[in-house]
Design a protein around this motif. Structure first.
Motif, PDB file in Angstrom:
ATOM      1  N   THR A 118       0.996  -1.248   0.264  1.00  0.00           N
ATOM      2  CA  THR A 118       0.196   0.097   0.079  1.00  0.00           C
ATOM      3  C   THR A 118       0.925   1.055   0.092  1.00  0.00           C
ATOM      4  O   THR A 118       1.905   1.175   0.811  1.00  0.00           O
ATOM      5  N   ASP A 119      -0.093   2.093  -0.230  1.00  0.00           N
ATOM      6  CA  ASP A 119       0.816   3.775  -0.548  1.00  0.00           C
ATOM      7  C   ASP A 119       0.265   4.829  -0.564  1.00  0.00           C
ATOM      8  O   ASP A 119      -0.245   5.178  -1.704  1.00  0.00           O
ATOM      9  N   SER A 120      -0.029   5.068   0.790  1.00  0.00           N
ATOM     10  CA  SER A 120      -1.098   5.758   1.222  1.00  0.00           C
ATOM     11  C   SER A 120      -0.131   7.669   1.159  1.00  0.00           C
ATOM     12  O   SER A 120       0.922   7.725   1.977  1.00  0.00           O
ATOM     13  N   ARG A 138       4.357  10.564   3.608  1.00  0.00           N
ATOM     14  CA  ARG A 138       3.812   8.899   2.841  1.00  0.00           C
ATOM     15  C   ARG A 138       3.862   7.915   3.307  1.00  0.00           C
ATOM     16  O   ARG A 138       4.911   8.185   4.320  1.00  0.00           O
ATOM     17  N   PRO A 213       3.692   1.451   7.055  1.00  0.00           N
ATOM     18  CA  PRO A 213       1.926   1.627   6.916  1.00  0.00           C
ATOM     19  C   PRO A 213       1.602   2.226   7.801  1.00  0.00           C
ATOM     20  O   PRO A 213       1.601   1.283   8.939  1.00  0.00           O
ATOM     21  N   THR A 236      -5.259   7.049  -1.354  1.00  0.00           N
ATOM     22  CA  THR A 236      -4.607   5.161  -0.915  1.00  0.00           C
ATOM     23  C   THR A 236      -4.224   4.835  -2.266  1.00  0.00           C
ATOM     24  O   THR A 236      -5.637   4.310  -2.941  1.00  0.00           O
ATOM     25  N   HIS A 238      -2.355   0.675  -4.890  1.00  0.00           N
ATOM     26  CA  HIS A 238      -1.971  -0.062  -4.284  1.00  0.00           C
ATOM     27  C   HIS A 238      -1.125  -0.811  -5.132  1.00  0.00           C
ATOM     28  O   HIS A 238      -1.271  -0.851  -6.141  1.00  0.00           O
TER      29      HIS A 238
END
Length: 952
Positions: A118-120, A138, A213, A236, A238
């Motif tokens: 995941t990249d939020s 981030r 995360p 977010t 993915h």
């Protein structure tokens, strides 16, 4: 073939030795040709190196993953997307129905067995050495091999624990922190330790920190919600890695679940446009490969290259002509020994070839070296890392061939002229009687008339800017062709001049071969400058007339809408400390819903308000429509034009400060700051009335209604469905301010006491200030520095009046034209000095004082500059006037269409003035020739060097 080869080899050897013998002249021409080659080659290298390959783009976007899954925000309905996943739309055409909106569970679209990262991304105000800094947060496990390439670790390591962060180098520089420092967010007690620094290859100036995360954004959001602090949303995506990757068919299958996909396999091998369903929908074509756009780019590039080559040829041609005359004895010996005209032409052309090749090699090598050495500087300037140092040999070779071609083109006319001289004239140094061409001026006159007619047609009849520009270019080329004849006309004015300027003018007329090209070069540069300057000055005059001030001149507005205006007192004190304040008027805004809600966010529990427009005062052209149809469609063209004159449909002047809902809470000091002179307004505020600056809000009973909308989200849904927006209406007695008073965007005002009596909840918004004098740059910088340390976002505005940006443009254009003019005139003067050495010796022999040499040189330079500037100024006005007339017709047509179609009525017809920039013209017509003459006089020696007797 063998004879041809040997003759050309000998010609090039002679040209090379001649170029080496006269190093000054050779270096001048070489630099003239090499500099554009250096610039174009460096630009090509920079552009190609900055253009990332598909693999490099994917590494920075996806890392080592196979795809990126993104919520399309359409509540899970099927979508159609572009191959890169950036553009998408619901597959179904909802038309007038409510379009789907809402989150989608992306994890349900991820295939089984895939690896997910995941990249939020969110934001927060982080504590720094200086105060607080708005920073992107981030949450990405950057140490994971799948994330390799997204971030570049520079020092330390990426976070491994929940209380660790890594930060970009730009954030560390801006915050004053370093690796090992601790930081936290405003209102958030948990502290984090910085363990590494990194950079984002695509954004070197990003202020960002990286956490694991779930380590920052979720706990911070809970604390912010409890404290009533404003917080940004969290997005977010993915990163997914799966065996075999994701083909275009797999991407389309995932699209049916409302998820957009950026696939590595698809981007490396994109489908044809015909296989992309999105591109088949109306209005969703692939415009990136538009043939028209490519043709326009090629045409613009060809025009620039052509004009640059023309300029260089005009400047370098006289140098080759003088070089040929200086070598006429050598050329005569070639003829005396059996050489014919072809050999003479080959020797002079060989000079152009030698200089062109040398310029190509020099410019290309210098471009490679400078671009390679300056790449880090260029990357910092562009704010992103380049890919590999990309050298395209074919493109560099093509650019280098332009230098060779330019050298040959510049030498063609001197080569033909030299080949026509007899052997006797060459050996004795006699020039003979030469007549100017009588055909060329006629051709130039015809081109001038034709170009003027085309430009006139484009500006009066057609709406195409290209026609005006093309006609103006033809007319300018016609003036260039007429230059030799025009130079002769200038020569007739010499009878009224003193000795030195008369000699300079007659020398220029007698040697038109070197004078006319230099004058034409100056003409071309000055004409372009005058055209752009006239168009720019005219555009600025129109912008000045349309400018609408946001506040009275010198007034300041400082607003804070976050967190219920908690930082308003600190902002007020900062403004008063650093600016020369005269009057301070504190203002507030109406708060609907829970505390801490910003008027810009649509979150549960937050509301808004609006001033009600009575039904009788609504413009029929803009009345709300339940079924989504255009309300103006039921009116005829004549009815629309008649309604356009109705007071209900006339739009007020745009501009001013933005006030939430249009209603400002304040006292009589606000009227003083705004410069409102209406005595009834101050009395109305004291009596508890609402002051309205538009009669559209006042109903028949003389009251203004304020609707309180408790739930913004429900209100937005009702507006989409065309239903009335629910809310409580507070009716207040009103006072109407005369129309001539400028409220600067404020629609209505109410005193704090009246707002409290009406049951309106208010929170501090900020203040309006009037100043004694316009704040200086130093005062404003100090204020900005202090406000930057305050946690809230402050809307600070200082009214400076209309500030034209074209003054810098005009100055830059004038400097450019001046440099080209002085350069061209200097070249012509230097060539004249070399070409007229015998005449100068004769002057000295007959008793002329030494200063005559210096004054003659100065006047020679000034004469060339003056002729070029006068002709260029006259030629440059035509395209600017034509373009402005075309623009006026286009804007008038659009204005008429807006009246007929009801798109929105402008208060007045468009104003498209034509203004001549007299300051720029005076600078070119007076300052530049005088400056060129003085400069030439200063750098010329009073006495010439002794020369040996010429051999006979």
């Amino acid at each position: 073939m063998n004879n041809w080869f040997h003759s050309w080899r000998a010609a090039i050897r002679i040209a090379r030795r001649d170029a080496w013998r006269f190093k000054g002249r050779s270096f001048l021409v070489l630099a003239m040709i090499a500099l554009p080659i250096l610039g174009v080659s460096a630009a090509d290298l920079t552009l190609r190196s900055s253009e990332l390959s598909t693999e490099e783009k994917l590494d920075r976007m996806l890392g080592a993953a196979d795809a990126r899954f993104t919520d399309a925000g359409v509540a899970g309905v099927p979508i159609l997307q572009a191959p890169d996943g950036e553009m998408h739309t619901p597959a179904e055409d909802f038309g007038d129905k409510i379009w789907p909106s809402g989150a989608t569970d992306v994890t349900k679209a991820i295939p089984a067995g895939a690896t997910v990262l995941t990249d939020s991304t969110g934001n927060a105000k982080l504590t720094t050495v200086h105060g607080l800094l708005q920073t992107d947060i981030r949450e990405l496990k950057a140490a994971d091999p799948m994330a390799k390439g997204i971030m570049t670790l520079l020092e330390g390591r990426f976070p491994e624990k929940a209380d660790e962060l890594a930060a970009t180098t730009h954030f560390l520089e801006s915050s004053g922190l370093s690796i090992g420092s601790t930081l936290t967010a405003r209102g958030y007690d948990k502290s984090y330790r910085i363990v590494g620094s990194y950079e984002l290859p695509n954004d070197l100036k990003a202020d960002q920190v990286n956490a694991l995360p779930g380590a920052f954004l979720a706990p911070y959001a809970k604390v912010a919600e409890k404290a009533g602090m404003s917080r940004g949303g969290v997005s977010t995506v993915h990163l997914v890695e799966a065996p075999g990757g994701f083909t275009w068919n797999a991407v389309q299958q995932i699209n049916t679940k409302g998820v957009a996909v950026t696939s590595r396999a698809v981007l490396l091998n994109p489908p044809a446009d015909s296989d992309v369903p999105l591109y088949q929908k109306e209005g969703w074509g692939n415009y990136e490969t538009s043939a028209g756009a490519q043709a326009a780019e090629l045409a613009a590039l060809g025009t620039v290259v052509g004009l640059a080559m023309l300029e260089i040829c005009l400047l370098a041609g006289p140098a080759f002509a003088v070089g040929a005359r200086r070598s006429r004895r050598q050329l005569g010996l070639v003829g005396a020994n059996g050489g014919d005209r072809r050999h003479i032409r080959a020797i002079v052309l060989g000079g152009g070839l030698v200089i062109g090749v040398a310029a190509a090699v020099t410019g290309t090598v210098l471009a490679l070296i400078l671009t390679f050495l300056l790449q880090p500087v260029l990357e910092d300037s562009f704010g992103q890392r380049f890919g590999s140092f990309d050298v395209r040999p074919v493109e560099l070779l093509g650019i280098a061939l332009l230098a060779v071609l330019t050298g040959l083109l510049a030498a063609i006319v001197p080569a033909v002229t030299a080949s026509r001289q007899t052997v006797l004239a060459s050996l004795t140094g006699r020039r003979g009687v030469r007549r100017s061409s009588r055909v060329l001026p006629l051709i130039g006159l015809a081109a001038l008339l034709l170009g003027a007619a085309i430009a006139l047609y484009g500006s009066v009849i057609s709406d195409q800017f290209v026609i005006v520009a093309g006609g103006s270019a033809i007319a300018e080329l016609g003036v260039v062709a007429m230059t030799p004849a025009l130079v002769g006309l200038f020569g007739r004015t010499g009878r009224w001049l003193p000795l030195s300027p008369r000699l300079a003018l007659r020398d220029a007329v007698r040697n038109r071969g070197r004078t006319a090209p230099a004058v034409a070069a100056v003409l071309a540069a000055v004409a372009g400058t005058v055209a752009v300057s006239t168009y720019t000055a005219s555009s600025e005059a129109g912008d000045r007339a349309e400018y609408r001030a946001s506040l009275p001149y010198g007034a300041v507005a400082a607003f804070v809408v976050e967190e219920g205006g908690r930082d308003v007192p600190a902002v007020r004190d900062a403004v008063q400390r650093h600016l020369p304040i005269d009057v301070r008027a504190d203002v507030a805004r109406v708060q609907v819903g829970k505390a801490g809600c910003s008027p810009y966010e649509e979150t549960p529990g937050c509301g808004r308000f609006e001033i009600v427009t009575p039904k009788a005062n609504e413009c029929p052209l803009w009345a709300p429509s339940v079924n989504g149809e255009d309300p103006s469609a039921k009116f005829s063209k004549e009815q629309r034009r008649k309604l356009a004159e109705d007071w209900r449909c006339k739009q007020g002047d745009e501009g001013g400060i933005y006030v939430d809902g249009g209603l400002l809470i304040g006292d009589a000091k606000v009227l003083k700051v705004l410069g409102i002179k209406d005595p009834g307004a101050e009395k109305a505020l004291a009596d508890g009335k609402i002051v309205s600056f538009s009669k559209a809000y006042i109903d028949r009973s003389g009251k203004v209604g304020v609707k309180l909308i408790s739930d913004t989200a429900k209100a937005s849904q009702a507006e989409q469905e065309g239903k009335p927006v629910p809310g409580e209406i507070k009716s207040l007695p009103a006072h109407l301010v005369p129309e001539e008073e400028n409220a600067y965007g404020i629609q209505a005002m109410l005193s704090p006491a009246a707002a409290k009596t009406a049951g309106l909840t208010t929170v501090p918004l900020g203040s309006l200030f009037s100043t004694d004098t316009m704040p200086s740059s130093e005062q404003r910088q100090k204020l900005d520095g202090e406000i930057s340390k305050i946690g809230s976002d402050v809307e600070l505005r200082l009214e400076e009046g209309f500030v034209g940006k074209s003054s810098i443009v005009l100055l830059a254009l004038a400097v450019f034209a001046g440099l080209v003019t002085i350069g061209a005139a200097g070249i012509a003067t230097g060539l004249a000095q070399a070409d007229a050495e015998a005449d100068l010796k004769t002057l000295s022999a007959v008793g002329a004082p030494p200063r005559v040499r210096r004054t003659l040189s100065g006047f020679q330079c000034g004469v060339v500059a003056a002729m070029g500037v006068i002709l260029g100024s006259a030629a440059g006005v035509l395209p600017a006037v034509g373009l402005r007339l075309t623009e006026e017709r286009e804007r008038l047509r659009f204005y008429q269409e807006s009246l007929d179609q009801g798109w929105g009525v402008a208060p007045t017809p468009p104003y498209v003035p034509i203004v001549v920039p007299w300051e720029t013209l005076v600078g070119l017509l007076v300052v530049v020739p005088i400056g060129a003459a003085l400069l030439a006089a200063l750098v010329t020696r009073s006495r010439g060097a002794l020369a040996r007797r010429a051999a006979i």
